[in-house]
Design a protein around this motif. Structure first.
Motif, short mmCIF file in Angstrom:
data_model
loop_
_atom_site.label_atom_id
_atom_site.label_comp_id
_atom_site.label_asym_id
_atom_site.label_seq_id
_atom_site.Cartn_x
_atom_site.Cartn_y
_atom_site.Cartn_z
N LEU A 121 0.84 -1.12 0.20
CA LEU A 121 -0.06 -0.09 0.12
C LEU A 121 0.84 1.52 -0.10
CD1 LEU A 121 -2.76 1.45 0.20
CD2 LEU A 121 -2.89 1.10 2.45
N TYR A 132 -5.08 -3.50 3.34
CA TYR A 132 -3.90 -2.88 2.76
C TYR A 132 -3.71 -3.18 1.13
CZ TYR A 132 -2.51 -2.36 7.57
OH TYR A 132 -2.25 -2.00 8.84
N ALA A 174 -4.70 -0.87 -2.01
CA ALA A 174 -3.54 -0.79 -3.05
C ALA A 174 -3.98 -0.97 -4.46
CB ALA A 174 -2.34 -1.64 -2.84
#
Length: 443
Positions: free
Chosen positions: A112, A343, A347
């Motif tokens: 991320l 995360y 992302a």
């Protein structure tokens, strides 16, 4: 700029009588892990000298390269309100580094961070708000979770019909004690289903907050004699739980998705961002909806999106533009569920949207009708495709999307898909009660 220094952490630990510090990190499947140390080890922790065995964490590394280090993010220091008031317990979220002091490519938080850096290179700050749903079920006599509930409450109901109201209130108050800004909480559509929404924030902080949120909800539920489940579809015949992701890009202090001159109130960047997500949605699905069970939620009749379309006027498509405009203009992706690693989810959402902006990917026309009620021929004419129907199809779609694989990196892409293939293979060999009920007496 960091909020806390090493000296700040040392001072807070001493002044608040903190005895234990949990060094938390997340594996690639979104499971929270931790190494606990006493306050006597704080200096070593702050000097990035705390080592752990990475080979013991699924999908991390082989035993030959197992030594890994936890680098604490000092700004994530928080004291757990539910622990003792003498000898308190605090936590710090950590990044994972290899023995040669490099960021570990299998660390979801690092993935991320890389996506956020890509956005920063384009002048953007990625801000995210999530709507995370969960169930509160009864426990058995041994304290083990069940899917049983005697509750019959529905959308926006309140006590005494809402049997989880007191637990949910304590969750909100506990989260506020930990620094969260809670915008709303309410009973959801299904019996025993709840939602707590917290304030928009920068993407990394939001992902950290989701992990802490799930831990807090489970902990407070246990104190009320309940079990909190973030399983996407724990019960047949009722709505499953989603984790809607609301996204905004900020540049020079301005929401770049806003354009008051446009008929929809959206900028060109907003359209391209939507176009990028729609292009990669099938490849992203194994991340945003990572379980066999995730696809039991993504079926007609339960409000969850199935079709890859977008709209500014109804909730049936995958992507919705909520009514708020101006500084509040945002893109809402409705398919992710709370079993997803936050995360990795943020992302892939960010990188898909950024590619849309870079390549100026135009989305198809917005859909104003209820997609669920469209005839198949109408969906075909509009080019509306479906999300993967199951985990097996999601794996295949990810493997065909080279861009999504590059976002996760070689390490996570290979380890993650290897694990998901094994999960899908194991599921496919099971003989379920449904099969026994439908076939045993007939054949």
């Amino acid at each position: 700029m960091s909020k806390y220094t090493k000296q700040d952490i040392i001072r807070m630990v001493e002044e608040e009588d903190v005895e234990f510090i949990r060094l938390q990190f997340t594996d690639m499947f979104g499971t929270l892990k931790n190494v606990a140390v006493t306050s006597s080890q704080l200096q070593r922790v702050l000097n990035n000298e705390c080592m752990f065995d990475g080979s013991s964490i699924e999908g991390f590394v082989r035993i030959e390269e197992s030594d890994m280090y936890l680098y604490p993010d000092l700004d994530t220091f928080v004291i757990f309100p539910w622990r003792p008031q003498q000898g308190k317990v605090a936590r710090i979220i950590c990044d994972i580094y290899t023995a040669d002091k490099k960021p570990f490519e299998g660390d979801p938080r690092y993935i991320l961070k890389k996506a956020i850096a890509d956005a920063a290179d384009m002048g953007y700050r990625f801000e995210v708000g999530t709507e995370c749903e969960f169930f509160l079920f009864e426990q058995d006599e041994n304290g083990q979770p069940t899917t049983a509930t005697s509750e019959r409450a529905g959308y926006f109901d309140l006590g005494p019909v809402d049997l989880g109201e007191n637990a949910r209130r304590d969750m909100v108050l506990t989260l506020e004690d930990m620094g969260y800004e809670i915008e709303a909480s309410h009973h959801e559509v299904a019996p025993a289903q709840h939602e707590i929404d917290f304030h928009y924030d920068e993407a990394l902080k939001t992902a950290d907050n989701i992990m802490t949120f799930k831990l807090t909800v489970k902990t407070i539920a246990k104190r009320h004699g309940m079990f909190a489940s973030f399983m996407p579809k724990p019960k047949y015949g009722v709505n499953g739980s989603g984790m809607h992701v609301n996204m905004t890009l900020i540049k020079d202090g301005k929401n770049i998705f806003e354009d008051a001159q446009d008929a929809q109130g959206l900028s060109r960047e907003a359209y391209w961002f939507i176009g990028g997500i729609m292009k990669h949605m099938k490849g992203m699905a194994v991340v945003t909806n990572p379980l066999v069970n995730s696809y039991k939620r993504l079926v007609p009749g339960y409000e969850a999106p199935i079709y890859i379309a977008w709209s500014a006027s109804n909730r049936s498509p995958l992507i919705r533009i909520p009514a708020s405009r101006g500084a509040s203009t945002r893109v809402e992706l409705r398919s992710p569920d709370p079993s997803a690693n936050p995360y990795l989810t943020l992302a892939v959402c960010l990188e898909a949207g950024l590619e849309g902006i870079r390549k100026q990917i135009e989305p198809p026309a917005a859909v104003s009708e209820n997609v669920f009620e469209m005839h198949l021929s109408q969906k075909h004419e509009l080019g509306i495709e479906s999300l993967p129907a199951d985990l097996g199809e999601a794996i295949e779609q990810f493997e065909e999307d080279d861009y999504m694989k590059s976002v996760l990196g070689t390490h996570i892409s290979e380890k993650y898909i290897e694990a998901k293939r094994a999960e899908w293979a194991e599921y496919r060999t099971q003989v379920t009660n449904w099969e026994i009920d439908h076939y045993l007496y007939k054949i």
